[in-house]
Scaffold this active site. Structure first.
Site, mmCIF file in Angstrom:
data_model
loop_
_atom_site.group_PDB
_atom_site.id
_atom_site.type_symbol
_atom_site.label_atom_id
_atom_site.label_comp_id
_atom_site.label_asym_id
_atom_site.label_seq_id
_atom_site.Cartn_x
_atom_site.Cartn_y
_atom_site.Cartn_z
ATOM 1 N N GLY A 78 10.139 -3.170 8.584
ATOM 2 C CA GLY A 78 11.389 -3.056 7.833
ATOM 3 C C GLY A 78 11.978 -4.387 7.397
ATOM 4 O O GLY A 78 13.122 -4.445 6.953
ATOM 5 N N SER A 91 6.046 -3.316 6.783
ATOM 6 C CA SER A 91 6.284 -3.738 5.399
ATOM 7 C C SER A 91 5.076 -3.565 4.485
ATOM 8 O O SER A 91 4.825 -4.394 3.613
ATOM 9 C CB SER A 91 6.802 -5.182 5.365
ATOM 10 N N GLU A 95 1.479 -2.607 14.864
ATOM 11 C CA GLU A 95 2.711 -2.838 14.112
ATOM 12 C C GLU A 95 3.485 -3.997 14.733
ATOM 13 O O GLU A 95 4.257 -3.791 15.681
ATOM 14 C CB GLU A 95 3.597 -1.583 14.153
ATOM 15 N N HIS A 131 6.186 4.209 19.128
ATOM 16 C CA HIS A 131 6.693 3.370 18.042
ATOM 17 C C HIS A 131 7.653 2.323 18.614
ATOM 18 O O HIS A 131 8.394 2.608 19.557
ATOM 19 C CB HIS A 131 7.407 4.233 16.991
ATOM 20 N N ASN A 148 5.693 7.382 7.873
ATOM 21 C CA ASN A 148 6.654 7.603 8.951
ATOM 22 C C ASN A 148 8.044 7.605 8.324
ATOM 23 O O ASN A 148 8.581 6.552 7.993
ATOM 24 C CB ASN A 148 6.498 6.479 9.984
ATOM 25 N N GLU A 184 10.411 1.261 17.681
ATOM 26 C CA GLU A 184 11.822 1.662 17.723
ATOM 27 C C GLU A 184 12.103 2.539 18.936
ATOM 28 O O GLU A 184 13.194 2.491 19.513
ATOM 29 C CB GLU A 184 12.195 2.373 16.405
ATOM 30 N N LYS A 193 10.797 8.312 9.629
ATOM 31 C CA LYS A 193 11.850 7.933 10.583
ATOM 32 C C LYS A 193 13.040 8.911 10.460
ATOM 33 O O LYS A 193 12.833 10.085 10.180
ATOM 34 C CB LYS A 193 12.274 6.476 10.369
HETATM 35 P P1 PGA Z 1 8.109 -0.307 7.440
HETATM 36 O O1 PGA Z 1 7.961 0.495 8.800
HETATM 37 O O2 PGA Z 1 6.936 0.081 6.563
HETATM 38 O O3 PGA Z 1 9.413 0.123 6.862
HETATM 39 O O4 PGA Z 1 8.067 -1.766 7.773
HETATM 40 C C1 PGA Z 1 6.702 0.732 9.395
HETATM 41 C C2 PGA Z 1 6.870 1.537 10.655
HETATM 42 O O5 PGA Z 1 7.828 1.323 11.398
HETATM 43 O O6 PGA Z 1 6.039 2.432 10.967
#
Ligand code: PGA
Length: 252
Positions: free
Chosen positions: A173, A213, A167, A95, A9, A97, A11
């Site tokens: 992140g 992560s 997630e 997601h 992803n 976010e 983003k």
């Molecule tokens: P990350 O994000 O691997 O940077 O923690 C995962 C995601 O949001 O899909």
């Protein structure tokens, strides 16, 4: 046997040239990988170009969001037909976010998932609790709410085409991944929910990715868990070497 699925992803990262460079380098690094399904989810503006780069390889294309209406006066939105026209096989929906910053709810996730399945694009439906919810012992309740309501009304056939991504928001992140035990516990719980909502065949057939992560050095222990079928990778998917190492370390 559920085929492991590793999705990147990206983003809101990578302009057109950067996307093509990353896709080209992944194409080289990952040629020959057969046992793992690989999906790249660049921003909308790079989908078409990345599709060209990965054409004829085993790597698939995914979008990060969509809108459920077919066309019309919906300024700023992108339809599923448009995503299909550039070669998307997958689309991430719900997601955290989007839930957090853009007003996504279980209801809108459900509409998007249904519309995607109708058009033959496979949804990757994200679920997961926030830190304060985990601290308040509500992780299971939140995950149940996301799973039951985001997937409400999907037929058995459609459910089998859907991927779920667990997630935990506190792991996204932050560099703090869920431990393999924490991930397995929730993945097993989700599989139990699918058994209640559908049957054992669906519960055993649906792939559940872990996200938050994921790095080359923690994917091995996460993927070793019986109910972890892959990963949705954010930060570590932005570099060719880390994403390809994650893919290579993901064989069951
Ligand atoms: P990350 O994000 O691997 O940077 O923690 C995962 C995601 O949001 O899909």
């Amino acid at each position: 046997m559920r085929k492991v699925i590793i999705a990147g992803n990206w983003k809101m990262n990578k302009n057109l040239q950067e996307s093509m460079d990353l896709a080209n380098s992944l194409k080289k690094e990952l040629s020959g990988v057969k046992d793992i399904e690989m999906v790249l989810c660049p921003p909308f503006t790079s989908l078409g170009a990345v599709a060209e780069v990965i054409k004829g390889t085993g790597i698939k294309l995914g979008a990060q969001d969509c809108y459920w209406e077919k066309e019309g006066a919906f300024t700023g939105e992108v339809s599923i037909g448009m995503l299909k026209s550039v070669g998307c096989a997958y689309c991430i929906v719900g997601h955290s976010e989007r839930r957090q910053f853009f007003g996504e709810t279980n209801l809108t996730v459900n509409k998007k998932a249904k519309a995607l399945l109708k058009e033959g694009v496979m949804p990757i439906v994200c679920v997961g609790e926030k830190l304060e919810e985990r601290k308040a012992d509500k992780a299971f309740d939140v995950v149940k709410d996301h799973v039951v309501n985001s997937l409400a009304g999907l037929s058995k056939e459609d459910m089998l085409k859907t991927v779920i991504a667990y997630e935990p928001v506190w792991a996204i992140g932050t560099g703090v991944n869920a431990t393999k035990e924490q991930a397995q516990e929730i993945h097993k719980y989700i599989r139990g929910l699918l058994k209640e909502m559908y049957d054992a065949q669906v519960a055993e057939g649906v792939r559940i990715q872990y996200g938050g992560s994921v790095k080359p050095d923690n994917i091995k222990e996460l993927i070793s868990q019986g109910d972890v079928d892959g990963a949705l990778v954010g930060g570590a998917s932005l570099k060719s070497d880390s994403f390809s190492q994650i893919v290579r370390n993901s064989s069951k």
